[in-house]
Motif scaffolding. Structure first.
Motif, PDB file in Angstrom:
ATOM      1  N   THR A  76       0.823  -1.204   0.000  1.00 51.33           N
ATOM      2  CA  THR A  76       0.000   0.000   0.000  1.00 51.33           C
ATOM      3  C   THR A  76       0.861   1.259   0.000  1.00 51.33           C
ATOM      4  O   THR A  76       0.596   2.212  -0.742  1.00 51.33           O
ATOM      5  CB  THR A  76      -0.937   0.006   1.223  1.00 51.33           C
ATOM      6  OG1 THR A  76      -1.775  -1.164   1.187  1.00 51.33           O
ATOM      7  CG2 THR A  76      -1.818   1.245   1.231  1.00 51.33           C
ATOM      8  N   VAL A  77       1.893   1.269   0.834  1.00 53.23           N
ATOM      9  CA  VAL A  77       2.784   2.429   0.887  1.00 53.23           C
ATOM     10  C   VAL A  77       3.489   2.623  -0.451  1.00 53.23           C
ATOM     11  O   VAL A  77       3.570   3.745  -0.980  1.00 53.23           O
ATOM     12  CB  VAL A  77       3.814   2.271   2.023  1.00 53.23           C
ATOM     13  CG1 VAL A  77       4.861   3.381   1.963  1.00 53.23           C
ATOM     14  CG2 VAL A  77       3.116   2.293   3.379  1.00 53.23           C
ATOM     15  N   ILE A  78       3.985   1.532  -1.020  1.00 51.33           N
ATOM     16  CA  ILE A  78       4.685   1.633  -2.302  1.00 51.33           C
ATOM     17  C   ILE A  78       3.737   2.110  -3.397  1.00 51.33           C
ATOM     18  O   ILE A  78       4.083   2.985  -4.208  1.00 51.33           O
ATOM     19  CB  ILE A  78       5.308   0.270  -2.672  1.00 51.33           C
ATOM     20  CG1 ILE A  78       6.442  -0.062  -1.698  1.00 51.33           C
ATOM     21  CG2 ILE A  78       5.833   0.285  -4.096  1.00 51.33           C
ATOM     22  CD1 ILE A  78       7.028  -1.449  -1.893  1.00 51.33           C
ATOM     23  N   GLU A  79       2.529   1.532  -3.447  1.00 48.09           N
ATOM     24  CA  GLU A  79       1.560   1.931  -4.470  1.00 48.09           C
ATOM     25  C   GLU A  79       1.200   3.406  -4.351  1.00 48.09           C
ATOM     26  O   GLU A  79       1.029   4.097  -5.357  1.00 48.09           O
ATOM     27  CB  GLU A  79       0.297   1.070  -4.346  1.00 48.09           C
ATOM     28  CG  GLU A  79       0.451  -0.344  -4.852  1.00 48.09           C
ATOM     29  CD  GLU A  79       0.567  -0.403  -6.364  1.00 48.09           C
ATOM     30  OE1 GLU A  79      -0.135   0.351  -7.052  1.00 48.09           O
ATOM     31  OE2 GLU A  79       1.391  -1.201  -6.852  1.00 48.09           O
ATOM     32  N   ALA A  80       1.053   3.898  -3.117  1.00 47.99           N
ATOM     33  CA  ALA A  80       0.648   5.289  -2.909  1.00 47.99           C
ATOM     34  C   ALA A  80       1.755   6.264  -3.271  1.00 47.99           C
ATOM     35  O   ALA A  80       1.496   7.329  -3.850  1.00 47.99           O
ATOM     36  CB  ALA A  80       0.214   5.498  -1.463  1.00 47.99           C
ATOM     37  N   LEU A  81       2.992   5.922  -2.954  1.00 46.70           N
ATOM     38  CA  LEU A  81       4.085   6.865  -3.146  1.00 46.70           C
ATOM     39  C   LEU A  81       4.719   6.791  -4.533  1.00 46.70           C
ATOM     40  O   LEU A  81       5.360   7.744  -4.965  1.00 46.70           O
ATOM     41  CB  LEU A  81       5.151   6.641  -2.070  1.00 46.70           C
ATOM     42  CG  LEU A  81       4.680   6.902  -0.631  1.00 46.70           C
ATOM     43  CD1 LEU A  81       5.810   6.666   0.353  1.00 46.70           C
ATOM     44  CD2 LEU A  81       4.134   8.312  -0.474  1.00 46.70           C
ATOM     45  N   ARG A  82       4.531   5.684  -5.224  1.00 37.88           N
ATOM     46  CA  ARG A  82       5.095   5.591  -6.583  1.00 37.88           C
ATOM     47  C   ARG A  82       4.049   5.877  -7.656  1.00 37.88           C
ATOM     48  O   ARG A  82       4.329   5.718  -8.853  1.00 37.88           O
ATOM     49  CB  ARG A  82       5.704   4.214  -6.806  1.00 37.88           C
ATOM     50  CG  ARG A  82       4.710   3.102  -7.065  1.00 37.88           C
ATOM     51  CD  ARG A  82       5.410   1.773  -7.253  1.00 37.88           C
ATOM     52  NE  ARG A  82       4.464   0.695  -7.528  1.00 37.88           N
ATOM     53  CZ  ARG A  82       4.127   0.297  -8.751  1.00 37.88           C
ATOM     54  NH1 ARG A  82       4.652   0.894  -9.784  1.00 37.88           N
ATOM     55  NH2 ARG A  82       3.279  -0.690  -8.918  1.00 37.88           N
ATOM     56  N   ALA A  83       2.842   6.260  -7.257  1.00 39.13           N
ATOM     57  CA  ALA A  83       1.787   6.566  -8.228  1.00 39.13           C
ATOM     58  C   ALA A  83       2.278   7.632  -9.199  1.00 39.13           C
ATOM     59  O   ALA A  83       2.726   8.708  -8.790  1.00 39.13           O
ATOM     60  CB  ALA A  83       0.531   7.025  -7.501  1.00 39.13           C
ATOM     61  N   PHE A  84       2.186   7.343 -10.459  1.00 41.62           N
ATOM     62  CA  PHE A  84       2.682   8.261 -11.488  1.00 41.62           C
ATOM     63  C   PHE A  84       1.875   8.133 -12.786  1.00 41.62           C
ATOM     64  O   PHE A  84       1.386   9.131 -13.338  1.00 41.62           O
ATOM     65  CB  PHE A  84       4.164   7.981 -11.766  1.00 41.62           C
ATOM     66  CG  PHE A  84       4.714   8.703 -12.965  1.00 41.62           C
ATOM     67  CD1 PHE A  84       5.141  10.016 -12.858  1.00 41.62           C
ATOM     68  CD2 PHE A  84       4.805   8.070 -14.193  1.00 41.62           C
ATOM     69  CE1 PHE A  84       5.640  10.693 -13.965  1.00 41.62           C
ATOM     70  CE2 PHE A  84       5.307   8.725 -15.303  1.00 41.62           C
ATOM     71  CZ  PHE A  84       5.726  10.043 -15.188  1.00 41.62           C
ATOM     72  N   ASP A  85       1.718   6.897 -13.248  1.00 43.13           N
ATOM     73  CA  ASP A  85       1.150   6.641 -14.570  1.00 43.13           C
ATOM     74  C   ASP A  85      -0.224   7.264 -14.748  1.00 43.13           C
ATOM     75  O   ASP A  85      -0.499   7.908 -15.765  1.00 43.13           O
ATOM     76  CB  ASP A  85       1.048   5.123 -14.821  1.00 43.13           C
ATOM     77  CG  ASP A  85       2.264   4.356 -14.372  1.00 43.13           C
ATOM     78  OD1 ASP A  85       2.741   4.621 -13.255  1.00 43.13           O
ATOM     79  OD2 ASP A  85       2.722   3.477 -15.107  1.00 43.13           O
ATOM     80  N   ILE A  86      -1.097   7.066 -13.753  1.00 43.59           N
ATOM     81  CA  ILE A  86      -2.493   7.445 -13.925  1.00 43.59           C
ATOM     82  C   ILE A  86      -2.665   8.955 -14.039  1.00 43.59           C
ATOM     83  O   ILE A  86      -3.399   9.445 -14.900  1.00 43.59           O
ATOM     84  CB  ILE A  86      -3.350   6.853 -12.783  1.00 43.59           C
ATOM     85  CG1 ILE A  86      -4.835   7.162 -13.014  1.00 43.59           C
ATOM     86  CG2 ILE A  86      -2.896   7.343 -11.418  1.00 43.59           C
ATOM     87  CD1 ILE A  86      -5.741   6.397 -12.079  1.00 43.59           C
TER      88      ILE A  86
END
Length: 290
Positions: free
Chosen positions: A221-231
């Motif tokens: 969850t932490v990784i998904e939240a902080l690396r969000a870029f593509d969308i």
């Protein structure tokens, strides 16, 4: 009876050394070397071509005092983390609990929930445009509204987080479902014999046994939240209310005005935030186990 210890041949040791050596070299070259390089470059002023000039903590000062998008990006990343952690993750757990009861057509529901996981966030961003666009969006067409969901900076971060959560729920669901399948049924039976209802049995017996799974879900969850870029980049290149730290790193390092030192400082802050959450939780977890 004497216990025989296996002796590794020279060939076995060679294979072992090569196998571990390749893994270590790849890890150092692709993860630790860029990380340490970013930390070092964060204290410099460099455009990637000219000489490197050491500026110390000037980049961090400029970030906090003279770069307005930075605080917007920090806020959006924390909102993203909170939304995934407090809304999407519990909902994924809820779906896993329902599917673990072997409902009718549970395989169909499981496939439907997991299907968004196979899509990249960039594709999810394009789908979000089809849903939320003010001109041709499905949401406005069905409801009769004329809201600019993606152009209004006061609401676009929320609708984009919903789109990202759509993908995250399926990922969390499948991980928790695997963890629930591994729970010993005897624990539930013992709780039922002691008079516990389903809610008490889950929170007092089943959920504590999922602690290793909780650690995995937290890290994801932490990784998904902080690396969000593509969308957000697919929607409006991470601007007008959709600023994220990952977007600012890209804009400053590979943008038109390349500022590698400045972008590296943002990357270091992103690293510190992610490590702060993960290390704090893991330290508490290990302390409790002792």
């Amino acid at each position: 009876m004497a216990v025989r210890t296996r002796r590794y041949s020279a060939r076995d040791m060679t294979v072992l050394v090569i196998g571990l050596g390749v893994a270590v070299i790849v890890n150092l070259g692709l993860i630790w070397a860029p990380t340490l390089a970013s930390i070092g470059l964060s204290g410099t002023d460099w455009n990637g071509i000219g000489p490197i000039e050491w500026v110390g903590g000037q980049n961090y000062h400029d970030l906090s005092a003279e770069y307005p998008p930075f605080w917007s990006a920090v806020r959006n990343n924390l909102l993203w983390l909170g939304f995934l952690g407090l809304v999407a993750t519990p909902f994924g757990l809820f779906c896993a609990v329902l599917l673990d009861r072997r409902l009718r057509l549970s395989r169909v529901y499981q496939s439907a929930l997991y299907m968004p996981v196979v899509l990249s966030l960039a594709v999810v961003g394009f789908i979000a445009q089809l849903v939320y666009s003010s001109d041709y969006g499905v949401l406005n067409a069905v409801t009769g509204l004329t809201v600019d969901w993606l152009g209004d900076s006061s609401v676009n971060i929320w609708v984009v987080m919903v789109a990202a959560a759509w993908r995250h729920v399926g990922y969390v669901m499948i991980i928790y479902l695997a963890g629930l399948k591994a729970v010993d049924p005897a624990l539930k039976e013992a709780a039922a014999i002691d008079g516990a209802n389903e809610r008490q049995s889950f929170f007092r017996v089943v959920f504590p046994t999922l602690r290793p799974v909780n650690v995995i879900v937290l890290v994801i969850t932490v990784i998904e939240a902080l690396r969000a870029f593509d969308i957000v980049y697919a929607i409006n290149k991470g601007r007008n209310g959709l600023e994220l730290l990952s977007v600012l790193v890209t804009e400053n390092i590979v943008g038109e005005a390349s500022r590698i030192g400045f972008g590296s400082a943002i990357a270091v802050i992103l690293l510190a935030i992610s490590l702060g959450f993960i290390v704090t939780y893991l330290s508490q977890l290990f302390r409790e186990e002792r």
